[in-house]
Design an enzyme around this catalytic site. Structure first.
Site, PDB file in Angstrom:
ATOM      1  N   LYS A 183       0.870  -1.189   0.000  1.00  0.00           N
ATOM      2  CA  LYS A 183       0.000   0.000   0.000  1.00  0.00           C
ATOM      3  C   LYS A 183       0.899   1.229   0.000  1.00  0.00           C
ATOM      4  O   LYS A 183       1.774   1.363   0.852  1.00  0.00           O
ATOM      5  CB  LYS A 183      -0.926   0.012   1.222  1.00  0.00           C
ATOM      6  CG  LYS A 183      -1.870   1.229   1.198  1.00  0.00           C
ATOM      7  CD  LYS A 183      -2.999   1.121   2.207  1.00  0.00           C
ATOM      8  CE  LYS A 183      -2.543   1.467   3.604  1.00  0.00           C
ATOM      9  NZ  LYS A 183      -3.683   1.692   4.527  1.00  0.00           N
TER      10      LYS A 183
ATOM     11  N   ARG B 225     -10.578  -1.006   6.854  1.00  0.00           N
ATOM     12  CA  ARG B 225      -9.785  -1.789   7.811  1.00  0.00           C
ATOM     13  C   ARG B 225      -9.554  -1.023   9.104  1.00  0.00           C
ATOM     14  O   ARG B 225      -9.366  -1.609  10.164  1.00  0.00           O
ATOM     15  CB  ARG B 225      -8.494  -2.293   7.186  1.00  0.00           C
ATOM     16  CG  ARG B 225      -7.515  -1.252   6.651  1.00  0.00           C
ATOM     17  CD  ARG B 225      -6.699  -0.667   7.738  1.00  0.00           C
ATOM     18  NE  ARG B 225      -5.309  -0.472   7.355  1.00  0.00           N
ATOM     19  CZ  ARG B 225      -4.559   0.494   7.818  1.00  0.00           C
ATOM     20  NH1 ARG B 225      -5.066   1.396   8.642  1.00  0.00           N
ATOM     21  NH2 ARG B 225      -3.306   0.591   7.456  1.00  0.00           N
TER      22      ARG B 225
ATOM     23  N   ASP C  59     -16.989  16.097  16.809  1.00  0.00           N
ATOM     24  CA  ASP C  59     -15.874  16.660  16.052  1.00  0.00           C
ATOM     25  C   ASP C  59     -15.679  18.088  16.511  1.00  0.00           C
ATOM     26  O   ASP C  59     -16.637  18.775  16.867  1.00  0.00           O
ATOM     27  CB  ASP C  59     -16.181  16.634  14.542  1.00  0.00           C
ATOM     28  CG  ASP C  59     -14.936  16.820  13.698  1.00  0.00           C
ATOM     29  OD1 ASP C  59     -14.469  15.830  13.099  1.00  0.00           O
ATOM     30  OD2 ASP C  59     -14.410  17.956  13.650  1.00  0.00           O
ATOM     31  N   VAL C  60     -14.429  18.527  16.529  1.00  0.00           N
ATOM     32  CA  VAL C  60     -14.126  19.901  16.911  1.00  0.00           C
ATOM     33  C   VAL C  60     -14.852  20.873  15.965  1.00  0.00           C
ATOM     34  O   VAL C  60     -15.219  21.978  16.355  1.00  0.00           O
ATOM     35  CB  VAL C  60     -12.589  20.115  16.941  1.00  0.00           C
ATOM     36  CG1 VAL C  60     -12.001  20.142  15.554  1.00  0.00           C
ATOM     37  CG2 VAL C  60     -12.185  21.296  17.764  1.00  0.00           C
TER      38      VAL C  60
ATOM     39  N   GLY D  12      -6.008   7.774  15.706  1.00  0.00           N
ATOM     40  CA  GLY D  12      -5.540   8.947  14.967  1.00  0.00           C
ATOM     41  C   GLY D  12      -4.032   9.135  14.925  1.00  0.00           C
ATOM     42  O   GLY D  12      -3.479   9.533  13.904  1.00  0.00           O
ATOM     43  N   ALA D  13      -3.358   8.851  16.045  1.00  0.00           N
ATOM     44  CA  ALA D  13      -1.915   9.132  16.119  1.00  0.00           C
ATOM     45  C   ALA D  13      -1.136   7.957  15.542  1.00  0.00           C
ATOM     46  O   ALA D  13      -0.720   7.057  16.264  1.00  0.00           O
ATOM     47  CB  ALA D  13      -1.507   9.398  17.560  1.00  0.00           C
TER      48      ALA D  13
ATOM     49  N   LYS E  48       2.770  12.566  16.424  1.00  0.00           N
ATOM     50  CA  LYS E  48       1.335  12.644  16.738  1.00  0.00           C
ATOM     51  C   LYS E  48       1.041  11.989  18.087  1.00  0.00           C
ATOM     52  O   LYS E  48       1.705  11.024  18.478  1.00  0.00           O
ATOM     53  CB  LYS E  48       0.523  11.907  15.680  1.00  0.00           C
ATOM     54  CG  LYS E  48       0.629  12.483  14.277  1.00  0.00           C
ATOM     55  CD  LYS E  48      -0.283  11.664  13.375  1.00  0.00           C
ATOM     56  CE  LYS E  48      -0.298  12.137  11.953  1.00  0.00           C
ATOM     57  NZ  LYS E  48      -1.238  11.361  11.143  1.00  0.00           N
TER      58      LYS E  48
ATOM     59  N   SER F  72      -3.456   2.069  17.893  1.00  0.00           N
ATOM     60  CA  SER F  72      -3.358   1.589  16.511  1.00  0.00           C
ATOM     61  C   SER F  72      -2.480   2.521  15.680  1.00  0.00           C
ATOM     62  O   SER F  72      -2.647   3.739  15.710  1.00  0.00           O
ATOM     63  CB  SER F  72      -4.754   1.538  15.885  1.00  0.00           C
ATOM     64  OG  SER F  72      -4.668   1.529  14.479  1.00  0.00           O
TER      65      SER F  72
END
Ligand SMILES: NC(=O)c1ccc[n+]([C@@H]2O[C@H](COP(=O)([O-])OP(=O)(O)OC[C@H]3O[C@@H](n4cnc5c(N)ncnc54)[C@H](O)[C@@H]3O)[C@@H](O)[C@H]2O)c1
Length: 311
Positions: free
Chosen positions: A65, A108, A155-156, A211-212, A217, A283
């Protein structure tokens, strides 16, 4: 001729339920060393973003990928994550399919977040929330919805949160605190600021931190990670990028403190202990998850009207 699965074709070929099943099998096969995954290579193009080359081998196929994370893209009307997946036959090296990388990634990522929540969350968990209603946050919410769970989104960007909730048939959280209090919490923000400060998670909660996933991050404070039960997708990858790297660097979390999700799914390691435990899944996103989705899509190739690319 090699079939190309556009985003809509990937979605038509693989349902969120099938994605959970395929990703679960991939985690187990990887835990049992039946599938392999050389480390993900980051190609930084900062400050704009970065490229990732993600290879995996399993079930007689190899996958690469080539995918991006360009956090400022939505402001320019472009997606944060884009790219292409190449699936090849591992017996002769011949390409078998090309797939839209963003669609594979979203499926995924939703599957892994929900699979971790199902595996590590309390059996009596009733509320679920997703913080960050972008492309991949919406995929997580859709996956929760597909398995029949009510989910709230926050969400912000409140407008974005409401629009995403409407699109999915979910509910927009009335406040950030309402979302953060959910029994099963998933964060899918760009990781530029801490979402879970010290003391935010309460006894019995589970959080999947999606997210990180790259250098620099974080979504959780080091002190918060140090006081919870930590699970990750892959120690090698997660301890070098994203949330865990900060806690490992600070010396407050070591490899022995962290359990891989695949080991739990394969029955080789313990998951949640007490009801009151706080569990966190870190993750960074694995190529084996992409391989799982690409193989599931290929199974349905004959049922779809796919463009054929001469290679
Ligand atoms: N772990 C994985 O497997 C995996 C997979 C895909 C993407 N990602 C990562 O997830 C992140 C999000 O990806 P995306 O494609 O959904 O991006 P996106 O740009 O489409 O969405 C991000 C959303 O987060 C919101 N947001 C920003 N800061 C926030 C905050 N503090 N609280 C709540 N919401 C906030 C934004 O308004 C936006 O709606 C990226 O960092 C990406 O690299 C990880």
């Amino acid at each position: 001729m090699v079939p190309f699965f556009r985003a809509a074709d990937v979605e038509a070929a693989v349902s969120p339920e099938r994605a959970i099943e395929a990703v679960r099998d991939a985690f187990v096969a990887y835990a049992r060393d039946e599938w392999s995954m050389p480390p993900k290579v980051y190609v930084p193009a900062y400050p704009a973003g970065d490229f990732r080359a993600m290879p995996a081998l399993g079930a007689g196929h190899a996958l690469l990928k080539w995918v991006t994370s360009f956090p400022g893209n939505p402001g320019r009307g472009l997606p944060t994550v884009t790219g292409v997946v190449v699936l090849s036959d591992a017996s002769n090296g011949m390409p078998r399919a090309l797939l839209d990388a963003a669609a594979v990634t979203a499926l995924r990522t939703g599957a892994a977040a929900v699979l971790a929540a199902q595996t590590l969350g309390r059996a009596d968990a009733s509320t679920a929330a997703v913080v960050g209603a972008g492309v991949n946050g919406r995929a997580v919410a859709r996956t929760f919805a597909a398995i029949g769970r009510q989910v709230v989104l926050w969400d912000v960007d409140a407008e974005r949160g409401h629009a995403a909730a409407e699109e999915i048939g979910a509910t927009a959280a009335s406040s950030r605190d309402e979302a953060l209090a959910a029994d099963l919490l998933v964060t899918v923000t760009p990781g530029k600021e801490i979402v879970l400060g010290e003391g935010v998670l309460r006894p019995g909660q589970h959080a999947s931190l999606m997210g990180a996933d790259g250098p620099g991050k974080a979504e959780i404070a080091v002190a918060e990670l140090a006081r919870v039960h930590v699970f990750c997708d892959d120690w090698e990858q997660a301890s070098h990028n994203g949330d865990l790297v900060h806690a490992v660097g600070a010396g407050v979390v070591a490899q022995d403190d962290v359990t891989e999700l695949g080991a739990v799914l394969a029955g080789e390691a313990k998951g949640r202990g007490e009801d009151e435990d706080v569990t966190v899944f870190d993750s960074t996103g694995l190529a084996i998850q992409d391989l799982a989705i690409a193989l599931a899509a290929l199974e349905r190739a004959d049922e779809l009207d796919l463009p054929q690319i001469p290679l």
